[in-house]
Design a protein around this motif. Sequence first.
Motif, mmCIF file in Angstrom:
data_model
loop_
_atom_site.group_PDB
_atom_site.id
_atom_site.type_symbol
_atom_site.label_atom_id
_atom_site.label_comp_id
_atom_site.label_asym_id
_atom_site.label_seq_id
_atom_site.Cartn_x
_atom_site.Cartn_y
_atom_site.Cartn_z
ATOM 1 N N ASN A 30 0.997 -1.080 0.024
ATOM 2 C CA ASN A 30 -0.212 0.049 -0.113
ATOM 3 C C ASN A 30 0.854 1.199 -0.084
ATOM 4 O OD1 ASN A 30 -2.538 1.177 0.354
ATOM 5 N ND2 ASN A 30 -1.524 2.057 2.188
ATOM 6 N N ARG A 100 -12.242 1.691 4.083
ATOM 7 C CA ARG A 100 -12.420 1.850 2.585
ATOM 8 C C ARG A 100 -13.642 1.286 2.170
ATOM 9 N NH1 ARG A 100 -6.161 -0.533 2.402
ATOM 10 N NH2 ARG A 100 -5.103 1.244 2.987
ATOM 11 N N GLY A 105 -13.667 8.444 0.629
ATOM 12 C CA GLY A 105 -12.962 9.117 -0.282
ATOM 13 C C GLY A 105 -13.499 10.132 -0.836
ATOM 14 N N ALA A 135 -10.873 3.280 -6.739
ATOM 15 C CA ALA A 135 -11.559 3.996 -5.751
ATOM 16 C C ALA A 135 -11.181 5.613 -6.143
ATOM 17 C CB ALA A 135 -11.132 3.559 -4.479
#
Length: 180
Positions: A30, A100, A105, A135
């Motif tokens: 990540n 998430r 976001g 995303a």
Amino acid sequence: MLRGNKVGLRARYEDDIPILQAGLYDDVVNSSRAEARPWRPITPGSKDSPLVVDDKEQGHVPFSVVELDGGTLIGTASLWGIDNHHRSAHIGLGLLPSARGMGYGTDVVAVLCHYGFVVRGLQRLQIETLADNAAMLRSAERNGFVREGVLRSSAWVMGQFLDEVLLGLLVQDWKADSKG
């Protein structure tokens, strides 16, 4: 604190750093996908951590992202590469794995747009993200960002070059109430 529909952006607290380091930075894959520099281990408590805030740095404004409902820390957000002459900046964010896929976001991007355009008086905001980061692409486009190009093989990530997508939003195209 800056508020969206679901999230708040506030100053980074010292207590946030170990949580963010464990949930975001210590995840090598990540972190390698999110950072423009190679991952390296950082000792807990180190002042060399990229999560430590330098209050004197005027070109980078880091935030901690919290849920409005309960105040739980869920990630980081920033305006970086702030150019006061050209009145532009870049947007970045990282959500902890547990946050998430919940629409946070999109709300973070909306709040960063408000901060950049209204509070800072900027003309342009820009996002660069890996081409497979669906995303982030979705969050940006829901807030009015337009794909302006692809930077072919521009990011070295875990042993391979990946494409990045460049997205931009001008203040005159921004809708202040667009929260996704």
